[in-house]
Design a protein around this motif. Sequence first.
Motif, PDB file in Angstrom:
ATOM      1  N   LEU A 116      39.993  50.860  39.755  1.00  0.00           N
ATOM      2  CA  LEU A 116      39.827  50.941  41.207  1.00  0.00           C
ATOM      3  C   LEU A 116      38.399  50.645  41.639  1.00  0.00           C
ATOM      4  O   LEU A 116      38.178  50.129  42.731  1.00  0.00           O
ATOM      5  CB  LEU A 116      40.241  52.333  41.694  1.00  0.00           C
ATOM      6  CG  LEU A 116      41.727  52.678  41.525  1.00  0.00           C
ATOM      7  CD1 LEU A 116      41.993  54.099  42.006  1.00  0.00           C
ATOM      8  CD2 LEU A 116      42.603  51.689  42.262  1.00  0.00           C
ATOM      9  N   ILE A 117      37.419  51.001  40.807  1.00  0.00           N
ATOM     10  CA  ILE A 117      36.019  50.723  41.132  1.00  0.00           C
ATOM     11  C   ILE A 117      35.708  49.331  40.606  1.00  0.00           C
ATOM     12  O   ILE A 117      35.417  49.140  39.421  1.00  0.00           O
ATOM     13  CB  ILE A 117      35.083  51.786  40.509  1.00  0.00           C
ATOM     14  CG1 ILE A 117      35.468  53.185  41.028  1.00  0.00           C
ATOM     15  CG2 ILE A 117      33.628  51.486  40.844  1.00  0.00           C
ATOM     16  CD1 ILE A 117      34.686  54.308  40.385  1.00  0.00           C
ATOM     17  N   ARG A 118      35.790  48.346  41.456  1.00  0.00           N
ATOM     18  CA  ARG A 118      35.792  46.950  41.037  1.00  0.00           C
ATOM     19  C   ARG A 118      34.542  46.521  40.264  1.00  0.00           C
ATOM     20  O   ARG A 118      34.645  45.719  39.330  1.00  0.00           O
ATOM     21  CB  ARG A 118      36.008  46.047  42.251  1.00  0.00           C
ATOM     22  CG  ARG A 118      37.315  46.343  42.996  1.00  0.00           C
ATOM     23  CD  ARG A 118      37.562  45.351  44.111  1.00  0.00           C
ATOM     24  NE  ARG A 118      37.912  44.045  43.582  1.00  0.00           N
ATOM     25  CZ  ARG A 118      39.145  43.699  43.246  1.00  0.00           C
ATOM     26  NH1 ARG A 118      40.144  44.559  43.367  1.00  0.00           N
ATOM     27  NH2 ARG A 118      39.386  42.487  42.781  1.00  0.00           N
ATOM     28  N   PRO A 119      33.334  46.990  40.613  1.00  0.00           N
ATOM     29  CA  PRO A 119      32.169  46.599  39.801  1.00  0.00           C
ATOM     30  C   PRO A 119      32.306  46.995  38.332  1.00  0.00           C
ATOM     31  O   PRO A 119      31.851  46.275  37.443  1.00  0.00           O
ATOM     32  CB  PRO A 119      31.006  47.326  40.481  1.00  0.00           C
ATOM     33  CG  PRO A 119      31.448  47.484  41.896  1.00  0.00           C
ATOM     34  CD  PRO A 119      32.921  47.745  41.823  1.00  0.00           C
ATOM     35  N   LEU A 120      32.947  48.140  38.083  1.00  0.00           N
ATOM     36  CA  LEU A 120      33.149  48.549  36.701  1.00  0.00           C
ATOM     37  C   LEU A 120      34.072  47.573  35.981  1.00  0.00           C
ATOM     38  O   LEU A 120      33.828  47.171  34.844  1.00  0.00           O
ATOM     39  CB  LEU A 120      33.725  49.970  36.646  1.00  0.00           C
ATOM     40  CG  LEU A 120      32.773  51.115  36.987  1.00  0.00           C
ATOM     41  CD1 LEU A 120      33.503  52.440  36.923  1.00  0.00           C
ATOM     42  CD2 LEU A 120      31.581  51.110  36.042  1.00  0.00           C
ATOM     43  N   ALA A 121      35.164  47.197  36.638  1.00  0.00           N
ATOM     44  CA  ALA A 121      36.109  46.257  36.032  1.00  0.00           C
ATOM     45  C   ALA A 121      35.454  44.901  35.802  1.00  0.00           C
ATOM     46  O   ALA A 121      35.666  44.266  34.757  1.00  0.00           O
ATOM     47  CB  ALA A 121      37.340  46.105  36.925  1.00  0.00           C
ATOM     48  N   ARG A 122      34.656  44.439  36.770  1.00  0.00           N
ATOM     49  CA  ARG A 122      33.993  43.148  36.601  1.00  0.00           C
ATOM     50  C   ARG A 122      32.983  43.194  35.457  1.00  0.00           C
ATOM     51  O   ARG A 122      32.832  42.228  34.704  1.00  0.00           O
ATOM     52  CB  ARG A 122      33.309  42.728  37.900  1.00  0.00           C
ATOM     53  CG  ARG A 122      34.285  42.247  38.971  1.00  0.00           C
ATOM     54  CD  ARG A 122      33.537  41.484  40.063  1.00  0.00           C
ATOM     55  NE  ARG A 122      32.619  42.346  40.785  1.00  0.00           N
ATOM     56  CZ  ARG A 122      32.928  43.002  41.905  1.00  0.00           C
ATOM     57  NH1 ARG A 122      34.164  42.893  42.401  1.00  0.00           N
ATOM     58  NH2 ARG A 122      32.042  43.757  42.514  1.00  0.00           N
ATOM     59  N   ALA A 123      32.293  44.334  35.328  1.00  0.00           N
ATOM     60  CA  ALA A 123      31.323  44.461  34.246  1.00  0.00           C
ATOM     61  C   ALA A 123      32.018  44.406  32.887  1.00  0.00           C
ATOM     62  O   ALA A 123      31.528  43.775  31.942  1.00  0.00           O
ATOM     63  CB  ALA A 123      30.540  45.770  34.397  1.00  0.00           C
ATOM     64  N   VAL A 124      33.174  45.051  32.799  1.00  0.00           N
ATOM     65  CA  VAL A 124      33.919  45.039  31.546  1.00  0.00           C
ATOM     66  C   VAL A 124      34.443  43.638  31.250  1.00  0.00           C
ATOM     67  O   VAL A 124      34.513  43.197  30.102  1.00  0.00           O
ATOM     68  CB  VAL A 124      35.082  46.054  31.611  1.00  0.00           C
ATOM     69  CG1 VAL A 124      36.014  45.898  30.418  1.00  0.00           C
ATOM     70  CG2 VAL A 124      34.536  47.475  31.655  1.00  0.00           C
ATOM     71  N   ALA A 125      34.821  42.909  32.316  1.00  0.00           N
ATOM     72  CA  ALA A 125      35.451  41.600  32.124  1.00  0.00           C
ATOM     73  C   ALA A 125      34.467  40.456  31.944  1.00  0.00           C
ATOM     74  O   ALA A 125      34.864  39.375  31.518  1.00  0.00           O
ATOM     75  CB  ALA A 125      36.349  41.296  33.330  1.00  0.00           C
ATOM     76  N   ALA A 126      33.198  40.660  32.262  1.00  0.00           N
ATOM     77  CA  ALA A 126      32.232  39.556  32.249  1.00  0.00           C
ATOM     78  C   ALA A 126      31.716  39.301  30.841  1.00  0.00           C
ATOM     79  O   ALA A 126      30.626  39.725  30.467  1.00  0.00           O
ATOM     80  CB  ALA A 126      31.068  39.869  33.194  1.00  0.00           C
ATOM     81  N   ILE A 127      32.493  38.596  30.055  1.00  0.00           N
ATOM     82  CA  ILE A 127      32.137  38.331  28.668  1.00  0.00           C
ATOM     83  C   ILE A 127      32.227  36.831  28.410  1.00  0.00           C
ATOM     84  O   ILE A 127      33.237  36.209  28.743  1.00  0.00           O
ATOM     85  CB  ILE A 127      33.056  39.117  27.710  1.00  0.00           C
ATOM     86  CG1 ILE A 127      32.823  38.716  26.258  1.00  0.00           C
ATOM     87  CG2 ILE A 127      34.512  38.937  28.067  1.00  0.00           C
ATOM     88  CD1 ILE A 127      33.593  39.580  25.279  1.00  0.00           C
ATOM     89  N   PRO A 128      31.205  36.185  27.864  1.00  0.00           N
ATOM     90  CA  PRO A 128      31.246  34.747  27.605  1.00  0.00           C
ATOM     91  C   PRO A 128      32.382  34.363  26.664  1.00  0.00           C
ATOM     92  O   PRO A 128      32.740  35.123  25.758  1.00  0.00           O
ATOM     93  CB  PRO A 128      29.870  34.465  26.972  1.00  0.00           C
ATOM     94  CG  PRO A 128      29.000  35.582  27.439  1.00  0.00           C
ATOM     95  CD  PRO A 128      29.902  36.775  27.538  1.00  0.00           C
ATOM     96  N   ALA A 129      32.924  33.163  26.857  1.00  0.00           N
ATOM     97  CA  ALA A 129      34.080  32.718  26.082  1.00  0.00           C
ATOM     98  C   ALA A 129      33.773  32.648  24.590  1.00  0.00           C
ATOM     99  O   ALA A 129      34.613  32.999  23.753  1.00  0.00           O
ATOM    100  CB  ALA A 129      34.556  31.363  26.590  1.00  0.00           C
ATOM    101  N   SER A 130      32.580  32.174  24.217  1.00  0.00           N
ATOM    102  CA  SER A 130      32.249  32.059  22.797  1.00  0.00           C
ATOM    103  C   SER A 130      32.208  33.428  22.123  1.00  0.00           C
ATOM    104  O   SER A 130      32.676  33.595  20.985  1.00  0.00           O
ATOM    105  CB  SER A 130      30.899  31.354  22.630  1.00  0.00           C
ATOM    106  OG  SER A 130      29.870  32.072  23.294  1.00  0.00           O
ATOM    107  N   ILE A 131      31.674  34.420  22.821  1.00  0.00           N
ATOM    108  CA  ILE A 131      31.623  35.774  22.267  1.00  0.00           C
ATOM    109  C   ILE A 131      33.028  36.369  22.199  1.00  0.00           C
ATOM    110  O   ILE A 131      33.378  37.069  21.241  1.00  0.00           O
ATOM    111  CB  ILE A 131      30.690  36.669  23.113  1.00  0.00           C
ATOM    112  CG1 ILE A 131      29.277  36.083  23.133  1.00  0.00           C
ATOM    113  CG2 ILE A 131      30.670  38.089  22.570  1.00  0.00           C
ATOM    114  CD1 ILE A 131      28.616  36.005  21.780  1.00  0.00           C
ATOM    115  N   ALA A 132      33.846  36.078  23.214  1.00  0.00           N
ATOM    116  CA  ALA A 132      35.234  36.565  23.199  1.00  0.00           C
ATOM    117  C   ALA A 132      35.982  36.013  21.994  1.00  0.00           C
ATOM    118  O   ALA A 132      36.698  36.740  21.295  1.00  0.00           O
ATOM    119  CB  ALA A 132      35.936  36.168  24.491  1.00  0.00           C
ATOM    120  N   ASN A 133      35.832  34.715  21.749  1.00  0.00           N
ATOM    121  CA  ASN A 133      36.498  34.109  20.599  1.00  0.00           C
ATOM    122  C   ASN A 133      35.973  34.674  19.288  1.00  0.00           C
ATOM    123  O   ASN A 133      36.746  34.888  18.344  1.00  0.00           O
ATOM    124  CB  ASN A 133      36.296  32.594  20.635  1.00  0.00           C
ATOM    125  CG  ASN A 133      37.274  31.901  21.559  1.00  0.00           C
ATOM    126  OD1 ASN A 133      38.455  31.802  21.277  1.00  0.00           O
ATOM    127  ND2 ASN A 133      36.767  31.415  22.687  1.00  0.00           N
TER     128      ASN A 133
END
Length: 402
Positions: A116-133
């Motif tokens: 519900l607290i969108r900045p928290l969700a965006r912070a969790v989701a903001a991960i570069p594709a190369s690091i995700a892979n």
Amino acid sequence: MSGFELRSFAAAGLQPVVAGALAAVVGFASTFALVLAALTAVGASPAQAGSGLFAICVAVGTLNIAIAWTTKKPASFAWSTPGAAFLLTVGEPAGGYPAVAGAFLVAALLIVLSGLIRPLARAVAAIPASIANAMLAGMLLTLCLAPIQAVGEIPALALPILIAWALALRFTRRYAVPVAVLVTVIILATTTQLPPGAVEFVLPTPVPVMPVFTLDAILRIALPLYIVTMASQNLPGLAVMRANNYDLKASPLFVFTGLASAGTALLGGHTVNLAAITAAITAGPEAHPNPGQRWAAPVAAGAVYILFAASASVAAAFIAASPPILIQAVAGLALLSSLGAALSGALVQEETRLPAILTFVATASGITILGVGAPFWGLVGGLALMFVLNAGKRTEPEVLSK
């Protein structure tokens, strides 16, 4: 449920259904004993622990079916295995299992707030594709080693599976994994010895737990369980989806898993969350060559989880009596393509290659620090090195979701 949706599910064919069933079997078989032991360790009676496992299976199955069917994307859900491992270490708090249920509810509320607290969700989701892979590849590596380890441990059982997979890969690549699963089922059916009375079908009985909120349980259980679930499950789960080119908004997924966790807490179960390892089975190329058809795999996985919930005694007895390495081996075969794709995506850009390699090796190491698993620390290490290398440069890294 419209006729069009049913036709769309049927059009996906057998391949994603088999992949989804495999993901559910792997997810259940590999850690259901850990879940039962963890719930017992914090004070659950045998009836309460069984009720908790039943509730979690139903919640996971329902989330898999509802979210994948609605979004037409292969989002997958599971229980928190790192959370269960953490529970084994804390002991029974003051107030007994009702206080534990209260802690489970607080952890569920914190997960909802993360959505519900969108900045928290965006912070969790903001991960570069190369690091995700890279993080995905590190998580997959251990399981992808299982087929070779199985050949070393039980060659008479594992070699037929590996040979069948290789032959099917040569002549009918799409069905290589289903063929391996079929051979595995035949081997298990002919070699597994169930204890007397294990095949008697007994429906589990849900046991409600009235939660009690104590500061001791909140500090010792709720807060660490929330951190472990978010860091070691939800974040890697989003990374798996991103690595397979699926753009999912994190916020509603956190809300749904938090609400589902609140429901399981009232029946003695701990948190449910986005799947990571098994999600690679349902979202990867072996689930279906067409990414638009892979959503059928989590639907099938959800149905199998609900079957496990309804027939937990038979399923648990059969899988517990089977060599775990065989189930891990067929899962590893299913994930080889995903591992290759993840490694390729992690290393494709030279400027992010070293941070990606650091993320990969740290994740694959399996370390646990402060109760938080290796994927989180791999992510931290990779991002930290990327920050150091890019300090002063203007970059716009690709992120997990917007």
